[in-house]
Design an enzyme around this catalytic site. Structure first.
Site, short mmCIF file in Angstrom:
data_model
loop_
_atom_site.label_atom_id
_atom_site.label_comp_id
_atom_site.label_asym_id
_atom_site.label_seq_id
_atom_site.Cartn_x
_atom_site.Cartn_y
_atom_site.Cartn_z
N CYS A 1 -2.68 -1.84 -26.84
CA CYS A 1 -2.34 -0.69 -27.68
C CYS A 1 -3.27 0.50 -27.48
O CYS A 1 -3.04 1.56 -28.07
CB CYS A 1 -2.33 -1.10 -29.15
SG CYS A 1 -3.95 -1.57 -29.80
N ASP B 1 -14.32 -9.74 -21.10
CA ASP B 1 -14.60 -9.16 -19.78
C ASP B 1 -13.31 -8.87 -19.02
O ASP B 1 -13.21 -7.87 -18.30
CB ASP B 1 -15.50 -10.10 -18.96
CG ASP B 1 -16.89 -10.21 -19.54
OD1 ASP B 1 -17.27 -9.33 -20.32
OD2 ASP B 1 -17.60 -11.18 -19.21
N CYS C 1 -8.54 -1.77 -26.58
CA CYS C 1 -7.53 -2.80 -26.39
C CYS C 1 -6.67 -2.43 -25.20
O CYS C 1 -6.15 -1.31 -25.12
CB CYS C 1 -6.68 -2.94 -27.65
SG CYS C 1 -5.31 -4.12 -27.47
N CYS D 1 -8.12 -7.57 -30.86
CA CYS D 1 -7.83 -6.21 -31.31
C CYS D 1 -7.58 -6.20 -32.82
O CYS D 1 -6.78 -6.99 -33.33
CB CYS D 1 -6.63 -5.64 -30.56
SG CYS D 1 -6.21 -3.95 -31.04
N ASP E 1 -15.22 -5.67 -13.91
CA ASP E 1 -16.20 -5.42 -14.97
C ASP E 1 -17.47 -6.19 -14.63
O ASP E 1 -17.44 -7.41 -14.45
CB ASP E 1 -15.65 -5.89 -16.32
CG ASP E 1 -16.67 -5.74 -17.43
OD1 ASP E 1 -17.03 -4.60 -17.75
OD2 ASP E 1 -17.11 -6.78 -17.99
N CYS F 1 -3.53 -4.41 -33.14
CA CYS F 1 -2.29 -5.12 -32.76
C CYS F 1 -2.46 -6.62 -32.68
O CYS F 1 -1.48 -7.34 -32.49
CB CYS F 1 -1.77 -4.59 -31.42
SG CYS F 1 -2.82 -5.03 -30.00
N GLU G 1 -16.81 0.54 -12.69
CA GLU G 1 -17.40 1.50 -13.62
C GLU G 1 -18.46 2.31 -12.88
O GLU G 1 -19.21 1.77 -12.07
CB GLU G 1 -18.04 0.77 -14.80
CG GLU G 1 -17.05 0.02 -15.68
CD GLU G 1 -17.76 -0.87 -16.68
OE1 GLU G 1 -17.67 -0.60 -17.88
OE2 GLU G 1 -18.41 -1.83 -16.23
#
Length: 299
Positions: free
Chosen positions: A223, A249, A220, A239, A69, A242, A153
């Site tokens: 989940c 990051d 997340c 999150c 990232d 959950c 990305e």
């Protein structure tokens, strides 16, 4: 192309239309010289050689896949929890550059003083650029040596750093904030890091994979629920579904790795599916991402 070593410190090359040109010997050429390029940057002359080192891209890499990232606070964060970052400009250099900018604004365009100030600014930024290039090359070497697949990305840096000033008829909004974001993105060298990874991957056989960047920072990793409120701050991800907590990051880097079909659990162990250490969670709301394999030439 003829290159002769003169002594420990100096060598010379016979260049077309220039004849013999002496240069400082800083590293071994490591192969047969094919061509040479002479350039001038920040008041200094450089010569670079294109050589055939005979290296062949390996067909197999024994490392493990990793997601990366890229951010404005930390240049690169991996799905394994490693942070790659450094400051490229010192506080003293930043202050000197700011004063030179003010001095340039007062100088008359086309004057000798204007040219001297511009040259001083270029020298300062030249050192910053060299540090950034060195950081990207070193990080790329470390990452490609350790990992057989690197997932990034698919970012269009040129479009992301476009000006938001707009036109006289349609002026832009939040122009100052966008200008600051553009500076931060360019300072971290997102595109330069990707180029360095591609270059280093030719020697290690590492595959570079690009995936859709949508919602990777809001999803997340446990989940798969997407919620912008889960991103509590730049560094904190909690999150809302959950309760999973992690560095924001690192969570994003794991989502990037998952988007390429290379799953990593919140416990940090790699696998195709869910980790045996991970407890089942609630309903999953997956984000469909289609990886795009970057073309790495094979020799």
């Amino acid at each position: 192309m003829v290159v002769e070593r003169l002594n420990h410190k100096w060598a010379r090359a016979k260049l077309p239309k220039l004849g013999w040109v002496a240069f400082r010997w800083t590293r071994s050429l490591g192969g047969q010289v094919r061509s040479a390029t002479v350039s001038r940057r920040n008041g200094h002359w450089f010569v670079s050689f294109l050589v055939d080192d005979g290296a062949v891209t390996p067909e197999h890499h024994a490392g493990a896949p990793v997601g990366i990232d890229r951010g404005v606070a930390v240049a690169a964060t991996t799905s394994t929890g490693d942070f790659h970052d450094r400051e490229f400009i010192t506080p003293g250099e930043a202050e000197r550059y700011r004063r030179l900018q003010h001095k340039l604004a007062r100088a008359k365009k086309g004057s000798r003083n204007h040219a001297r100030v511009r040259a001083a600014m270029n020298r300062t930024m030249g050192r910053v650029t060299a540090r950034r290039a060195g950081f990207c090359a070193q990080s790329a070497h470390q990452l490609t040596t350790r990992h057989n697949v690197i997932v990034l990305e698919d970012l269009r840096t040129k479009n992301m750093t476009a000006s938001a000033s707009g036109t006289m008829d349609k002026p832009g909004k939040n122009v100052a904030q966008k200008r600051g974001l553009n500076r931060a993105i360019l300072d971290k060298g997102w595109h330069r890091l990707e180029l360095a990874l591609r270059n280093a991957a030719r020697y290690t056989g590492t595959e570079i994979v690009l995936v859709n960047a949508a919602y990777t920072s809001q999803t997340c990793n446990v989940c798969k629920v997407v919620d912008a409120k889960s991103r509590k701050s730049q560094a904190v991800f909690a999150c809302t579904a959950c309760g999973h907590q992690a560095h924001a990051d690192v969570n994003a880097a794991r989502n990037i790795l998952n988007a390429a079909g290379l799953a990593v659990s919140a416990c940090g162990d790699l696998g195709v599916g869910r980790s045996v250490k991970q407890e089942p969670s609630g309903p999953r709301e997956a984000v469909p991402d289609q990886p795009v394999l970057a073309g790495i030439p094979r020799h």
